[in-house]
Design a protein around this motif. Structure first.
Motif, PDB file in Angstrom:
ATOM      1  N   PRO A 148      27.283  -9.491 -63.005  1.00 40.22           N
ATOM      2  CA  PRO A 148      27.726 -10.577 -63.894  1.00 40.22           C
ATOM      3  C   PRO A 148      28.770 -11.437 -63.183  1.00 40.22           C
ATOM      4  O   PRO A 148      29.562 -10.940 -62.369  1.00 40.22           O
ATOM      5  N   GLN A 149      28.774 -12.742 -63.496  1.00 45.54           N
ATOM      6  CA  GLN A 149      29.679 -13.677 -62.837  1.00 45.54           C
ATOM      7  C   GLN A 149      30.536 -14.389 -63.877  1.00 45.54           C
ATOM      8  O   GLN A 149      30.090 -14.656 -64.991  1.00 45.54           O
ATOM      9  N   SER A 150      31.776 -14.739 -63.490  1.00 45.24           N
ATOM     10  CA  SER A 150      32.724 -15.324 -64.432  1.00 45.24           C
ATOM     11  C   SER A 150      33.498 -16.462 -63.795  1.00 45.24           C
ATOM     12  O   SER A 150      33.785 -16.448 -62.597  1.00 45.24           O
ATOM     13  N   ASN A 151      33.860 -17.460 -64.635  1.00 48.42           N
ATOM     14  CA  ASN A 151      34.751 -18.528 -64.195  1.00 48.42           C
ATOM     15  C   ASN A 151      36.146 -18.385 -64.790  1.00 48.42           C
ATOM     16  O   ASN A 151      36.965 -19.295 -64.698  1.00 48.42           O
ATOM     17  N   GLY A 152      36.411 -17.242 -65.415  1.00 51.69           N
ATOM     18  CA  GLY A 152      37.711 -16.986 -66.015  1.00 51.69           C
ATOM     19  C   GLY A 152      37.736 -17.125 -67.521  1.00 51.69           C
ATOM     20  O   GLY A 152      38.586 -16.529 -68.191  1.00 51.69           O
ATOM     21  N   SER A 153      36.818 -17.912 -68.072  1.00 52.66           N
ATOM     22  CA  SER A 153      36.710 -18.032 -69.526  1.00 52.66           C
ATOM     23  C   SER A 153      35.321 -17.664 -70.025  1.00 52.66           C
ATOM     24  O   SER A 153      35.149 -17.265 -71.179  1.00 52.66           O
ATOM     25  N   LEU A 154      34.324 -17.775 -69.141  1.00 52.49           N
ATOM     26  CA  LEU A 154      32.932 -17.467 -69.473  1.00 52.49           C
ATOM     27  C   LEU A 154      32.401 -16.446 -68.473  1.00 52.49           C
ATOM     28  O   LEU A 154      32.613 -16.581 -67.267  1.00 52.49           O
ATOM     29  N   VAL A 155      31.720 -15.418 -68.977  1.00 58.69           N
ATOM     30  CA  VAL A 155      31.039 -14.466 -68.103  1.00 58.69           C
ATOM     31  C   VAL A 155      29.554 -14.556 -68.406  1.00 58.69           C
ATOM     32  O   VAL A 155      29.141 -14.608 -69.570  1.00 58.69           O
ATOM     33  N   VAL A 156      28.737 -14.615 -67.347  1.00 55.31           N
ATOM     34  CA  VAL A 156      27.311 -14.858 -67.480  1.00 55.31           C
ATOM     35  C   VAL A 156      26.536 -13.699 -66.874  1.00 55.31           C
ATOM     36  O   VAL A 156      26.838 -13.242 -65.766  1.00 55.31           O
ATOM     37  N   ALA A 157      25.526 -13.232 -67.597  1.00 59.02           N
ATOM     38  CA  ALA A 157      24.624 -12.188 -67.118  1.00 59.02           C
ATOM     39  C   ALA A 157      23.197 -12.702 -67.220  1.00 59.02           C
ATOM     40  O   ALA A 157      22.851 -13.405 -68.174  1.00 59.02           O
ATOM     41  N   GLN A 158      22.362 -12.330 -66.243  1.00 59.92           N
ATOM     42  CA  GLN A 158      20.967 -12.766 -66.238  1.00 59.92           C
ATOM     43  C   GLN A 158      20.066 -11.545 -66.212  1.00 59.92           C
ATOM     44  O   GLN A 158      20.156 -10.708 -65.321  1.00 59.92           O
ATOM     45  N   THR A 159      19.178 -11.432 -67.208  1.00 57.45           N
ATOM     46  CA  THR A 159      18.322 -10.264 -67.330  1.00 57.45           C
ATOM     47  C   THR A 159      17.096 -10.392 -66.427  1.00 57.45           C
ATOM     48  O   THR A 159      16.745 -11.482 -65.966  1.00 57.45           O
ATOM     49  N   THR A 160      16.403  -9.279 -66.232  1.00 58.16           N
ATOM     50  CA  THR A 160      15.229  -9.282 -65.366  1.00 58.16           C
ATOM     51  C   THR A 160      14.046 -10.004 -65.987  1.00 58.16           C
ATOM     52  O   THR A 160      13.091 -10.338 -65.277  1.00 58.16           O
TER      53      THR A 160
END
Length: 390
Positions: A148-160
């Motif tokens: 998962p990746q974050s910009n400090g306010s939003l964290v994003v996950a990408q499913t398979t």
């Protein structure tokens, strides 16, 4: 060998297949290839170990990509069996260690507040950077392989299965979801999304690169890295499994059986492209582009006009990692756990080390002090310098 997944099965249909792709694409006349043996070389560069340690059982027999998180002075690392470590990058001293209660399925992401990972049961979990304790967790629709990746306010996950989800860093509240499409068969790997202040750039097994608005998840533009061709599902594979590389106001991206391209990050307009096939992001060094092709060739391109400078073909089909620039060398790992040092000027193999007999799937990383971080499939983690022999 890469593992492929079938989106109609619950956990993925695992097929141990040798890669068919070659630089420029794959055709129906391509054959299954055996990996080249470890080459005999004239060694002129040595891998000098600075420190090493073991991180649990590593991938623990799973086909995962548990890349450690390089956070400057501290390295955060996790194993599939739930061991977490915070380690001083210069000395290897363990700052803290923690036993996580679930099996871990992704590498670690992070920001200034938390660490993030996903579990085997498809939960997104935020952890304290101070001691690894759990802060919040949120259920995901299906498994996530990329960190998962974050910009400090939003964290994003990408499913398979092609879903991209944005969550609040503060409490894990789901903010938006984008539903992408994936083909019936795809490579069991996924690129971590790029998460900026205003835009999230995601890569899909359909061969598309899509920019989403960070605030809403709405699509802003898309770019086709590869176009499915051929009659069989294998021939039609066009996965983009390497995280795009940001270069000023553009991103460089490469796909399997697709192309290497530079795209304007604001509009998605192509700046240039060149036929290529790779599972990993390109690497840039002194204006040159280095690519680990799907067939195991390492290719150096002149950055100004993308003309070939040299090709190293003695590591054919050894399932190489993304090349890492280290001073005058490129360093790649392979499926048998060897590290290879390549002279950047002419592509000669100049160094070799057997690091992990269970293989190396995670690319090496450059630390802030210039040293090289390597993580093997068995959980071996070490920092090296690569120096010319005396």
């Amino acid at each position: 060998m890469p593992v492929f997944r079938d989106r109609f099965s619950k956990r993925g249909l695992f097929l141990g297949l040798v890669l068919l792709g070659v630089l420029g694409g794959c055709s129906s006349t391509d054959t299954f290839e055996q990996p080249a043996p470890v080459p005999d070389i004239n060694v002129s560069a040595d891998f000098e170990r600075v420190w090493s340690m073991s991180v649990g059982d590593g991938h623990d027999g799973e086909f995962l990509y548990l890349a450690p998180l390089n956070a400057g002075d501290i390295i955060y690392a996790a194993s599939a069996d739930g061991e977490l470590y915070a380690v001083a990058s210069d000395s290897g001293k363990v700052i803290w260690e923690s036993e996580f209660g679930d099996r871990i399925f992704s590498g670690l992401g992070g920001d200034g507040q938390y660490l993030y990972l996903t579990t085997e049961n498809a939960d997104l979990v935020a952890l304290s950077r101070e001691d690894g304790s759990e802060v919040w967790r949120q259920a995901l629709p299906t498994e996530v392989l990329s960190a998962p990746q974050s910009n400090g306010s939003l964290v994003v996950a990408q499913t398979t299965d092609g879903k991209v989800l944005g969550f609040s860093v503060t409490n894990g509240e789901k903010l938006w979801q984008y539903d992408g499409t994936v083909p019936v068969l795809s490579i069991r790997a996924a690129a971590p999304p790029l998460v900026g202040g205003d835009v999230v750039i995601t890569s899909f097994a359909s061969g598309k690169l899509i920019a989403l608005a960070a605030a809403s998840g709405q699509p802003m533009w898309q770019y086709e890295v590869g176009q499915a061709q051929g009659r069989t599902e294998l021939e039609r594979l066009v996965d983009v499994t390497g995280q795009p590389l940001v270069i000023d106001t553009a991103v460089m991206v490469v796909g399997y059986q697709g192309k290497l391209a530079l795209v304007d990050i604001r509009t998605g307009q192509e700046i240039w492209s060149k036929k290529a096939s790779s599972l990993y992001s390109p690497m840039i060094g002194d204006g040159q582009i280095y690519l680990a092709s799907a067939n195991g060739d390492i290719v150096a391109l002149r950055g100004s006009d993308r003309r070939d400078m040299w090709t190293q073909d003695r590591l054919a089909w050894r399932q190489l990692t993304q090349p890492m620039v280290y001073q005058d060398y490129l360093v790649v790992g392979d499926f048998e756990g060897y590290l290879h040092a390549i002279d950047r000027e002419d592509g000669r193999l100049v160094g070799q080390l057997e690091f992990d007999d269970e293989g190396i799937r995670v690319p090496a990383q450059r630390l802030a002090n210039g040293n090289l971080l390597v993580f093997g499939n068995s959980g071996k983690m070490a920092v090296f310098q690569v120096n010319p022999q005396d």
